[in-house]
Design a protein around this motif. Structure first.
Motif, PDB file in Angstrom:
ATOM      1  N   THR A 115      -0.584  29.686  22.305  1.00  0.00           N
ATOM      2  CA  THR A 115      -0.742  28.310  21.854  1.00  0.00           C
ATOM      3  C   THR A 115      -1.686  28.232  20.667  1.00  0.00           C
ATOM      4  O   THR A 115      -1.423  27.520  19.686  1.00  0.00           O
ATOM      5  CB  THR A 115      -1.257  27.433  23.010  1.00  0.00           C
ATOM      6  OG1 THR A 115      -0.341  27.523  24.118  1.00  0.00           O
ATOM      7  CG2 THR A 115      -1.383  25.979  22.596  1.00  0.00           C
TER       8      THR A 115
ATOM      9  N   GLN B 263       8.411  28.304  29.724  1.00  0.00           N
ATOM     10  CA  GLN B 263       8.673  26.864  29.613  1.00  0.00           C
ATOM     11  C   GLN B 263       7.967  26.256  28.408  1.00  0.00           C
ATOM     12  O   GLN B 263       8.500  25.347  27.753  1.00  0.00           O
ATOM     13  CB  GLN B 263       8.206  26.149  30.882  1.00  0.00           C
ATOM     14  CG  GLN B 263       9.052  26.425  32.110  1.00  0.00           C
ATOM     15  CD  GLN B 263       8.554  25.647  33.314  1.00  0.00           C
ATOM     16  OE1 GLN B 263       8.567  24.412  33.330  1.00  0.00           O
ATOM     17  NE2 GLN B 263       8.096  26.366  34.332  1.00  0.00           N
ATOM     18  N   ASN B 264       6.765  26.745  28.118  1.00  0.00           N
ATOM     19  CA  ASN B 264       5.984  26.182  27.020  1.00  0.00           C
ATOM     20  C   ASN B 264       6.254  26.840  25.671  1.00  0.00           C
ATOM     21  O   ASN B 264       5.988  26.238  24.628  1.00  0.00           O
ATOM     22  CB  ASN B 264       4.496  26.298  27.355  1.00  0.00           C
ATOM     23  CG  ASN B 264       4.053  25.339  28.438  1.00  0.00           C
ATOM     24  OD1 ASN B 264       3.936  24.141  28.215  1.00  0.00           O
ATOM     25  ND2 ASN B 264       3.825  25.863  29.650  1.00  0.00           N
ATOM     26  N   HIS B 265       6.784  28.067  25.702  1.00  0.00           N
ATOM     27  CA  HIS B 265       7.083  28.792  24.465  1.00  0.00           C
ATOM     28  C   HIS B 265       8.510  29.350  24.557  1.00  0.00           C
ATOM     29  O   HIS B 265       8.713  30.572  24.587  1.00  0.00           O
ATOM     30  CB  HIS B 265       6.071  29.921  24.260  1.00  0.00           C
ATOM     31  CG  HIS B 265       4.653  29.438  24.146  1.00  0.00           C
ATOM     32  ND1 HIS B 265       4.117  28.986  22.958  1.00  0.00           N
ATOM     33  CD2 HIS B 265       3.675  29.310  25.077  1.00  0.00           C
ATOM     34  CE1 HIS B 265       2.861  28.619  23.162  1.00  0.00           C
ATOM     35  NE2 HIS B 265       2.575  28.800  24.440  1.00  0.00           N
TER      36      HIS B 265
ATOM     37  N   TYR C 282       1.205  20.226  27.696  1.00  0.00           N
ATOM     38  CA  TYR C 282       1.429  21.596  28.152  1.00  0.00           C
ATOM     39  C   TYR C 282       1.807  21.602  29.626  1.00  0.00           C
ATOM     40  O   TYR C 282       1.113  21.022  30.463  1.00  0.00           O
ATOM     41  CB  TYR C 282       0.177  22.450  27.932  1.00  0.00           C
ATOM     42  CG  TYR C 282       0.482  23.922  27.783  1.00  0.00           C
ATOM     43  CD1 TYR C 282       0.891  24.436  26.557  1.00  0.00           C
ATOM     44  CD2 TYR C 282       0.368  24.791  28.859  1.00  0.00           C
ATOM     45  CE1 TYR C 282       1.163  25.789  26.401  1.00  0.00           C
ATOM     46  CE2 TYR C 282       0.640  26.139  28.721  1.00  0.00           C
ATOM     47  CZ  TYR C 282       1.044  26.636  27.489  1.00  0.00           C
ATOM     48  OH  TYR C 282       1.325  27.976  27.351  1.00  0.00           O
ATOM     49  N   ILE C 283       2.909  22.255  29.949  1.00  0.00           N
ATOM     50  CA  ILE C 283       3.426  22.275  31.317  1.00  0.00           C
ATOM     51  C   ILE C 283       2.580  23.206  32.177  1.00  0.00           C
ATOM     52  O   ILE C 283       2.274  24.335  31.787  1.00  0.00           O
ATOM     53  CB  ILE C 283       4.897  22.737  31.332  1.00  0.00           C
ATOM     54  CG1 ILE C 283       5.757  21.784  30.488  1.00  0.00           C
ATOM     55  CG2 ILE C 283       5.433  22.825  32.765  1.00  0.00           C
ATOM     56  CD1 ILE C 283       7.154  22.327  30.203  1.00  0.00           C
TER      57      ILE C 283
END
Length: 306
Positions: free
Chosen positions: A15, A40-42, A273-274
């Motif tokens: 991030t 999931q976030n990247h 952010y998950i």
């Protein structure tokens, strides 16, 4: 610029790199739950769930920057790094995966994050010599995340490795501190009365000391050392977030632990952010993570100095 992220965890390094304008193309970790959250976030990065000491570096895409946060538990004074402890010996050895990956791909840069005690590891000189043999000049620095806009005091070692004849002269500008009050939501969480049957006498003493020092609203760790003796004012950054629930919020005659969402904000992750649905998993991942704003500023300063 493209980067890979070893020991990626929840994705703090990734991030921060993204915040610095770097494209993270590959990430790996040994914990399936962490890999799932990172993916999931990247979603644009390829992912691998594996012990990185067994990785086949031929399968890793080309990159300019190697990011790595090897296991810190074997170095951290918080976990007791006793010699002869096989678990700690194994955790310290994860740092050699960085050398192995760098040897195969020879990226222009590597940025390694760990606890400051990493430099007191018996094999730290050998690790530095190995990186030097690969042509990397090292610039180690201690960075407090609070100096980079994160509402948390968290000192960590960052080592910038550049394929150059001399270490990079990196200048990190300090940002204004952000207070804990910026993310604590007094309308959220599961509150309990401070005065209740079974409450530890030591906890009640810490609450009383916190009230005398800071009034009706403050935070305090559920430990006896440091801020645990007096509580902590909301007008300053939080203390270090750990892998287990540590920080409690006091509001008059009620108290609760920080929510996962508040821990996320204290680490400097975006609100979007998950996180894992399970609270303990979320706190564990966040407590192990790199603070994104600190990573952003280190990477940005590195590229500027190159």
């Amino acid at each position: 610029m493209k980067a890979i992220d070893l020991f990626a965890g929840a994705g703090g390094f990734s991030t921060g790199a993204s915040m610095a304008g770097v494209d993270v193309v590959w990430a790996a970790n040994h914990w399936p739950a962490a890999v799932a959250i990172h993916e999931q976030n990247h979603p644009g990065a390829a992912h691998l769930c594996q012990d990185l000491q067994q990785a086949n570096w031929r399968d890793v895409p080309a990159h300019d920057i190697l990011l790595a946060s090897p296991c810190c538990q074997g170095h951290s004074k918080a976990r007791g790094k006793a010699n002869g402890n096989p678990q700690h010996d194994a955790s310290r050895s994860t740092a050699w995966a960085v050398v192995s990956a760098a040897e195969y791909h020879r990226p222009a840069f590597a940025v390694i994050e760990n606890v400051p005690e990493f430099t007191r590891w018996a094999l730290y000189p050998a690790w530095c010599a190995a990186m030097d043999a690969l042509g990397y000049a090292l610039t180690p620095m201690i960075v407090d995340a609070a100096d980079h806009g994160t509402p948390q005091h968290r000192e960590r070692l960052f080592i910038v490795a550049a394929r150059a004849a001399h270490p990079l002269m990196i200048s990190l500008e300090k940002r204004a501190h952000v207070p804990a009050s910026s993310f604590i939501d007094f309308g959220a969480g599961s509150w309990q009365p401070i005065e209740k049957p079974g409450r530890a006498a030591a906890t009640l003493r810490r609450v009383q000391a916190g009230r005398r020092a800071h009034g009706d609203r403050f935070v305090m760790p559920y430990y006896g050392g440091g801020s645990g003796l007096t509580g902590r004012c909301l007008n300053r950054p939080l203390g270090t977030v750990t892998t287990r629930d540590r920080w409690g919020v006091v509001d008059g005659d009620r108290t609760r632990m920080l929510t996962a969402q508040e821990c996320r904000a204290a680490m400097g992750f975006p609100d979007t952010y998950i996180l894992p649905a399970k609270h303990t998993d979320a706190v564990h991942m966040l407590g192990n993570a790199v603070c994104p704003p600190a990573a952003r500023d280190v990477i940005t300063a590195m590229l500027k100095a190159a």
